[in-house]
Motif scaffolding. Structure first.
Motif, PDB file in Angstrom:
ATOM      1  N   CYS A 104      15.999 -25.405 -41.768  1.00 29.56           N
ATOM      2  CA  CYS A 104      14.751 -24.962 -41.164  1.00 29.56           C
ATOM      3  C   CYS A 104      14.411 -23.555 -41.620  1.00 29.56           C
ATOM      4  O   CYS A 104      15.250 -22.856 -42.202  1.00 29.56           O
ATOM      5  CB  CYS A 104      14.843 -25.003 -39.630  1.00 29.56           C
ATOM      6  SG  CYS A 104      16.160 -24.003 -38.924  1.00 29.56           S
TER       7      CYS A 104
ATOM      8  N   SER B 167      15.382 -34.458 -36.423  1.00 29.30           N
ATOM      9  CA  SER B 167      14.469 -33.337 -36.219  1.00 29.30           C
ATOM     10  C   SER B 167      15.175 -32.355 -35.301  1.00 29.30           C
ATOM     11  O   SER B 167      16.083 -32.737 -34.541  1.00 29.30           O
ATOM     12  CB  SER B 167      13.167 -33.820 -35.558  1.00 29.30           C
ATOM     13  OG  SER B 167      12.404 -32.729 -35.067  1.00 29.30           O
ATOM     14  N   THR B 168      14.744 -31.105 -35.343  1.00 29.52           N
ATOM     15  CA  THR B 168      15.268 -30.177 -34.337  1.00 29.52           C
ATOM     16  C   THR B 168      14.893 -30.651 -32.939  1.00 29.52           C
ATOM     17  O   THR B 168      15.581 -30.317 -31.965  1.00 29.52           O
ATOM     18  CB  THR B 168      14.730 -28.753 -34.574  1.00 29.52           C
ATOM     19  OG1 THR B 168      13.310 -28.800 -34.748  1.00 29.52           O
ATOM     20  CG2 THR B 168      15.359 -28.131 -35.813  1.00 29.52           C
TER      21      THR B 168
ATOM     22  N   TYR C 227       8.693 -38.925 -29.371  1.00 29.66           N
ATOM     23  CA  TYR C 227       9.335 -38.340 -30.552  1.00 29.66           C
ATOM     24  C   TYR C 227      10.748 -37.878 -30.232  1.00 29.66           C
ATOM     25  O   TYR C 227      11.680 -38.135 -31.005  1.00 29.66           O
ATOM     26  CB  TYR C 227       8.487 -37.172 -31.059  1.00 29.66           C
ATOM     27  CG  TYR C 227       8.884 -36.680 -32.432  1.00 29.66           C
ATOM     28  CD1 TYR C 227       8.656 -37.473 -33.550  1.00 29.66           C
ATOM     29  CD2 TYR C 227       9.455 -35.431 -32.610  1.00 29.66           C
ATOM     30  CE1 TYR C 227       9.008 -37.026 -34.821  1.00 29.66           C
ATOM     31  CE2 TYR C 227       9.801 -34.973 -33.870  1.00 29.66           C
ATOM     32  CZ  TYR C 227       9.577 -35.778 -34.972  1.00 29.66           C
ATOM     33  OH  TYR C 227       9.928 -35.334 -36.233  1.00 29.66           O
TER      34      TYR C 227
ATOM     35  N   ASP D 226      10.271 -44.373 -36.088  1.00 25.03           N
ATOM     36  CA  ASP D 226      11.224 -43.279 -36.245  1.00 25.03           C
ATOM     37  C   ASP D 226      12.671 -43.693 -36.009  1.00 25.03           C
ATOM     38  O   ASP D 226      13.578 -43.128 -36.636  1.00 25.03           O
ATOM     39  CB  ASP D 226      10.866 -42.133 -35.291  1.00 25.03           C
ATOM     40  CG  ASP D 226       9.549 -41.465 -35.649  1.00 25.03           C
ATOM     41  OD1 ASP D 226       8.872 -41.935 -36.585  1.00 25.03           O
ATOM     42  OD2 ASP D 226       9.186 -40.478 -34.995  1.00 25.03           O
TER      43      ASP D 226
ATOM     44  N   LYS E  43      14.061 -39.329 -31.972  1.00 28.03           N
ATOM     45  CA  LYS E  43      14.906 -38.463 -32.792  1.00 28.03           C
ATOM     46  C   LYS E  43      16.258 -38.181 -32.139  1.00 28.03           C
ATOM     47  O   LYS E  43      17.270 -38.068 -32.849  1.00 28.03           O
ATOM     48  CB  LYS E  43      14.168 -37.157 -33.105  1.00 28.03           C
ATOM     49  CG  LYS E  43      12.955 -37.362 -34.012  1.00 28.03           C
ATOM     50  CD  LYS E  43      13.329 -38.019 -35.349  1.00 28.03           C
ATOM     51  CE  LYS E  43      12.164 -38.055 -36.320  1.00 28.03           C
ATOM     52  NZ  LYS E  43      12.528 -38.641 -37.629  1.00 28.03           N
TER      53      LYS E  43
END
Length: 229
Positions: free
Chosen positions: A221, A128-129, A141, A101, A145
Motif C-alpha cells: 500500500c 484488501s486492507t 466488500y 469477490d 474480503k
C-alpha cells in the motif's frame, strides 16, 4: 529449443490491478490468460465470463487450462464494490459483490487445482486492507474480503507442499475502481493511492518463488494508507 513461459490465469485482467498483472506477466516472459467480461489488451487470450456465475467461472477456467496446455499460476484479481449502508444497497447488488469477490475466487481456484498440482504451481488471491480492517458502509466488500483472507489462509494449510498459496492485501490504488461511486465514497483530492504496477510486481514476486519457498502474505500500500494498519 526455448521453453514457453509460465502460463498465468488472471481474473479481472482487463482493467485495474488485473491488467497490471497481465502487463507484468508479459514483460516477465509469461503467458497470461484473462477471464473477464471485457477484452484485455490486444494479443492476450481471454474468455468472456460473468464471474458472479461461479459455474461459468469454473468452465472458463477449464477452457483456459486446455488452451494454455497447463497452468503455472492463478491470480484472482477480479473485484467490485458498491458502497452504502446495508439497508440502502439492493440485495442483488450486495450478493453480487460477495459472489464476484469471494465465491468466484474459490470457484476459479477449485477448477484450476488439478493443473496447478501437476505443475506444482502458485495461487495468488487478492484481498484488501478492508479484509483486515472493517469500516462503515462496506458490509458486502468487507464480508467478501475478510472471507478471501480466511479462505486463503485455510487453503495455504490445505495445499502446503503441493501448491504455493499467497495472500496479497493491497491498499487503495489508482484505478477506475472508484469511478462509478457516489462522490462521498470516492477518495478525496488529497488521497495518496498506490500505483497498481507496484502491487503487480509483488504478485509476480510471489509466483516466481522457487519450489519449497512460500510467500504466505504481502501487504502492499501507499506509505500513508489510512486503512492499514
Amino acid at each position: 529449443m526455448t521453453q514457453p513461459g509460465p502460463a498465468i490465469l488472471v481474473t479481472g485482467g482487463s482493467s485495474g490491478l488485473g491488467a497490471a498483472v497481465v502487463d507484468a506477466a508479459v514483460k516477465a516472459g509469461g503467458r497470461p490468460f484473462v477471464i473477464d467480461r471485457q477484452p484485455p489488451v490486444e494479443g492476450v487470450p481471454w474468455a468472456e465470463c460473468d464471474l458472479a456465475d461461479t459455474r461459468a467461472a469454473e468452465e472458463a477456467t477449464r477452457r483456459a487450462v486446455a488452451q494454455l496446455g497447463g497452468l503455472n499460476a492463478v491470480v484472482t484479481a477480479a473485484g467490485m464494490d458498491v458502497p452504502g449502508r446495508l439497508t440502502d444497497v439492493p440485495a442483488e447488488t450486495w450478493e453480487r459483490i460477495v459472489a464476484v469477490d469471494l465465491l468466484a475466487t474459490a470457484a476459479v481456484i477449485r477448477a484450476a487445482l488439478p493443473a496447478l498440482a501437476d505443475a506444482h504451481g502458485n495461487i495468488v488471491t487478492i484481498a484488501s486492507t478492508l479484509g483486515l480492517k472493517a469500516v462503515s458502509d462496506a458490509t458486502a466488500y468487507c464480508a467478501a474480503k475478510f472471507g478471501v483472507v480466511g479462505f486463503t489462509r485455510a487453503l495455504a494449510a490445505e495445499l502446503a507442499g503441493d501448491i504455493g498459496v499467497t495472500l496479497v492485501v493491497p491498499g487503495g490504488m489508482r484505478t477506475k475502481f472508484f469511478d462509478d461511486r457516489d462522490e462521498r465514497y470516492k477518495p478525496g483530492p488529497d488521497a495518496i493511492l498506490n500505483d497498481p504496477a507496484n502491487v503487480a510486481a509483488a504478485v509476480m514476486f510471489a509466483v516466481s518463488q522457487p519450489r519449497g519457498c512460500a510467500v504466505r502474505e504481502l501487504v502492499v500500500c501507499a506509505e500513508t494508507e489510512t486503512s492499514y494498519p
